[in-house]
Write a protein that holds these residues in place. Sequence first.
Motif, short mmCIF file in Angstrom:
data_model
loop_
_atom_site.label_atom_id
_atom_site.label_comp_id
_atom_site.label_asym_id
_atom_site.label_seq_id
_atom_site.Cartn_x
_atom_site.Cartn_y
_atom_site.Cartn_z
N TYR A 160 0.83 -1.20 0.00
CA TYR A 160 0.00 0.00 0.00
C TYR A 160 0.87 1.26 0.00
O TYR A 160 0.64 2.20 -0.76
CB TYR A 160 -0.94 -0.02 1.20
CG TYR A 160 -1.78 1.22 1.35
CD1 TYR A 160 -2.85 1.46 0.49
CD2 TYR A 160 -1.50 2.15 2.35
CE1 TYR A 160 -3.63 2.61 0.63
CE2 TYR A 160 -2.27 3.30 2.49
CZ TYR A 160 -3.33 3.52 1.63
OH TYR A 160 -4.09 4.66 1.76
N ARG B 190 4.01 1.51 -1.01
CA ARG B 190 4.68 1.61 -2.32
C ARG B 190 3.73 2.18 -3.37
O ARG B 190 4.12 3.03 -4.17
CB ARG B 190 5.18 0.23 -2.77
CG ARG B 190 6.51 -0.17 -2.17
CD ARG B 190 7.11 -1.37 -2.86
NE ARG B 190 6.22 -2.52 -2.91
CZ ARG B 190 6.11 -3.44 -1.95
NH1 ARG B 190 6.84 -3.35 -0.86
NH2 ARG B 190 5.28 -4.46 -2.09
N ASP B 191 2.46 1.72 -3.38
CA ASP B 191 1.47 2.24 -4.33
C ASP B 191 1.24 3.73 -4.12
O ASP B 191 1.12 4.49 -5.09
CB ASP B 191 0.15 1.47 -4.21
CG ASP B 191 0.25 0.03 -4.72
OD1 ASP B 191 1.26 -0.31 -5.38
OD2 ASP B 191 -0.68 -0.76 -4.44
N LEU B 192 1.15 4.17 -2.88
CA LEU B 192 0.98 5.60 -2.58
C LEU B 192 2.16 6.42 -3.10
O LEU B 192 1.98 7.47 -3.71
CB LEU B 192 0.82 5.84 -1.08
CG LEU B 192 -0.54 5.57 -0.47
CD1 LEU B 192 -0.48 5.79 1.05
CD2 LEU B 192 -1.60 6.47 -1.08
N LYS B 193 3.37 5.95 -2.85
CA LYS B 193 4.56 6.66 -3.31
C LYS B 193 4.58 6.75 -4.83
O LYS B 193 4.89 7.79 -5.40
CB LYS B 193 5.83 5.96 -2.81
CG LYS B 193 6.10 6.19 -1.34
CD LYS B 193 7.37 5.48 -0.92
CE LYS B 193 7.65 5.69 0.54
NZ LYS B 193 8.87 4.98 0.98
N GLN B 194 4.24 5.66 -5.48
CA GLN B 194 4.23 5.65 -6.94
C GLN B 194 3.17 6.61 -7.48
O GLN B 194 3.42 7.35 -8.42
CB GLN B 194 3.98 4.24 -7.46
CG GLN B 194 4.07 4.15 -8.97
CD GLN B 194 3.91 2.72 -9.47
OE1 GLN B 194 3.66 1.82 -8.69
NE2 GLN B 194 4.07 2.55 -10.77
N ALA B 195 1.99 6.62 -6.87
CA ALA B 195 0.92 7.53 -7.29
C ALA B 195 1.35 8.98 -7.13
O ALA B 195 1.05 9.82 -7.99
CB ALA B 195 -0.35 7.25 -6.50
N ARG B 196 2.06 9.30 -6.06
CA ARG B 196 2.53 10.68 -5.85
C ARG B 196 3.56 11.08 -6.89
O ARG B 196 3.60 12.22 -7.33
CB ARG B 196 3.12 10.83 -4.45
CG ARG B 196 2.07 10.91 -3.38
CD ARG B 196 2.66 11.24 -2.06
NE ARG B 196 1.63 11.37 -1.06
CZ ARG B 196 1.84 11.31 0.24
NH1 ARG B 196 3.05 11.14 0.69
NH2 ARG B 196 0.84 11.44 1.07
N GLN B 197 4.41 10.15 -7.27
CA GLN B 197 5.43 10.45 -8.28
C GLN B 197 4.81 10.67 -9.65
O GLN B 197 5.34 11.41 -10.46
CB GLN B 197 6.46 9.32 -8.34
CG GLN B 197 7.35 9.25 -7.13
CD GLN B 197 8.25 8.02 -7.14
OE1 GLN B 197 8.12 7.14 -7.98
NE2 GLN B 197 9.15 7.96 -6.18
N GLU B 198 3.68 10.00 -9.90
CA GLU B 198 3.03 10.11 -11.21
C GLU B 198 2.09 11.30 -11.31
O GLU B 198 1.67 11.64 -12.42
CB GLU B 198 2.26 8.81 -11.50
CG GLU B 198 3.16 7.62 -11.69
CD GLU B 198 2.40 6.31 -11.79
OE1 GLU B 198 1.16 6.32 -11.69
OE2 GLU B 198 3.05 5.26 -11.97
N GLU B 199 1.77 11.98 -10.21
CA GLU B 199 0.87 13.13 -10.23
C GLU B 199 1.57 14.31 -10.88
O GLU B 199 2.75 14.57 -10.64
CB GLU B 199 0.47 13.53 -8.80
CG GLU B 199 -0.51 12.61 -8.14
CD GLU B 199 -0.86 13.06 -6.72
OE1 GLU B 199 -0.38 14.14 -6.28
OE2 GLU B 199 -1.59 12.33 -6.06
#
Length: 120
Positions: free
Chosen positions: A102, A104-113
């Motif tokens: 979870y 890791r998914d949050l960090k990835q989503a923040r990087q893609e914003e």
Amino acid sequence: MARAATTSDAFNAIAEPQRREILLLLRGGERPVTELARDLGMSQPQASKHLRVLREVGLVRVRGAGKQRLYGLDARGLRPVHEWVGGFERFWNETFDRLDEYVRDLKQARQEEPPDDDDQ
């Protein structure tokens, strides 16, 4: 009327904190009841009573050494406890694995914003 046995298995035996303390002391090797009683701050009869329970459920063994009886840990009796607790260990490991995923998914989503206008 006869008093019911205080324990019938390792789970009941280790429910008593002083018995758990005895097992901890016996991890270091065999000891006579007088030494255990002294280290636990209890009378010799109290320590003997706890040792009897632990012996009856197979957590402690006793052997004669001259005039002394030495008590030692028999950890094989803890196998059912270990197996039961192991189920919870798997549960917690799986829970932490899901939490890691979870995060890791949050960090990835923040990087893609895309960046906010305020950030420019």
